[in-house]
Design a protein around this motif. Structure first.
Motif, short mmCIF file in Angstrom:
data_model
loop_
_atom_site.label_atom_id
_atom_site.label_comp_id
_atom_site.label_asym_id
_atom_site.label_seq_id
_atom_site.Cartn_x
_atom_site.Cartn_y
_atom_site.Cartn_z
N THR A 82 -0.98 -4.89 -3.09
CA THR A 82 -0.37 -4.60 -4.39
C THR A 82 -1.39 -3.99 -5.35
OG1 THR A 82 1.25 -6.37 -4.11
CG2 THR A 82 0.83 -5.63 -6.37
N GLU A 85 -2.01 -0.50 -4.23
CA GLU A 85 -0.80 0.28 -4.48
C GLU A 85 -0.72 0.65 -5.97
OE1 GLU A 85 3.81 -0.03 -3.02
OE2 GLU A 85 2.93 -1.83 -3.90
N GLU A 91 0.81 3.01 -0.28
CA GLU A 91 2.24 3.02 -0.58
C GLU A 91 2.97 2.23 0.51
OE1 GLU A 91 3.24 7.16 -0.63
OE2 GLU A 91 2.78 7.43 1.50
N ARG A 92 4.02 1.54 0.10
CA ARG A 92 4.82 0.76 1.06
C ARG A 92 6.14 1.48 1.29
NH1 ARG A 92 3.78 -5.47 -0.90
NH2 ARG A 92 2.47 -4.75 -2.58
N THR A 104 2.80 -0.26 5.30
CA THR A 104 1.94 0.24 4.24
C THR A 104 1.13 1.40 4.78
OG1 THR A 104 1.75 -2.01 3.37
CG2 THR A 104 0.15 -0.41 2.57
N THR A 107 -2.45 6.51 0.92
CA THR A 107 -2.07 7.77 0.29
C THR A 107 -3.21 8.79 0.46
OG1 THR A 107 -3.05 7.16 -1.83
CG2 THR A 107 -0.71 6.55 -1.48
#
Length: 152
Positions: A82, A85, A91-92, A104, A107
């Protein structure tokens, strides 16, 4: 066996030496990654593990597998994911074949940061091992680490 059994004492001393080596290495790498890239050792490890995923069969890790790979509990791993992110580094997304699964990915920004941080991590690891090798209690452990040929 008693608490003063020489075999147990030697075992405990070996464990203390291994723990000391790990702590020294982790602290040295942590300082370098924080100073140069604003990354913790755990964040770097997570980015590294997730960057090795692929689209082939079994190429994506479930959160339990990620937690095992970075040696954290599932809840700590979820919090770490988290945080990364929120920084735009991960990113999930839902698993396309099992809507219950969440994967997950790293990026582009996360991949760039990882590639920038990799030389820092590697240099800090080398420095920490070289420094630890000067300690007679840690020298044999450093030699074992250096002799391992473990695939990434």
């Amino acid at each position: 066996m008693t608490a003063t059994d020489p075999a147990l004492t030697a075992l405990a001393q070996g464990w203390c030496a291994l723990s000391a080596l790990h702590g020294r290495i982790e602290a040295h790498i942590e300082r370098a990654l924080q100073a140069e890239h604003d990354l913790s050792v755990r964040e770097y490890s997570l980015l590294d593990v997730l960057s090795r995923q692929h689209d082939g069969e079994g190429g994506h890790l479930q959160m339990k597998q990620v937690a095992d790979a970075v040696v954290l509990s599932q809840s700590a791993t979820t919090r770490l994911v988290t945080r990364l992110e929120d920084r735009g580094l991960l990113e999930r997304y839902l698993c396309p074949t099992d809507r219950r699964g969440i994967y997950t990915n790293v990026t582009e920004a996360g991949l760039r940061l990882l590639e920038e941080a990799r030389p820092t991590n590697d240099a800090a690891l080398r420095e920490a091992l070289d420094d630890a090798a000067k300690n007679p209690e840690l020298t044999p452990l450093v030699q074992v680490v250096e002799s391992l040929n473990v695939p990434a």
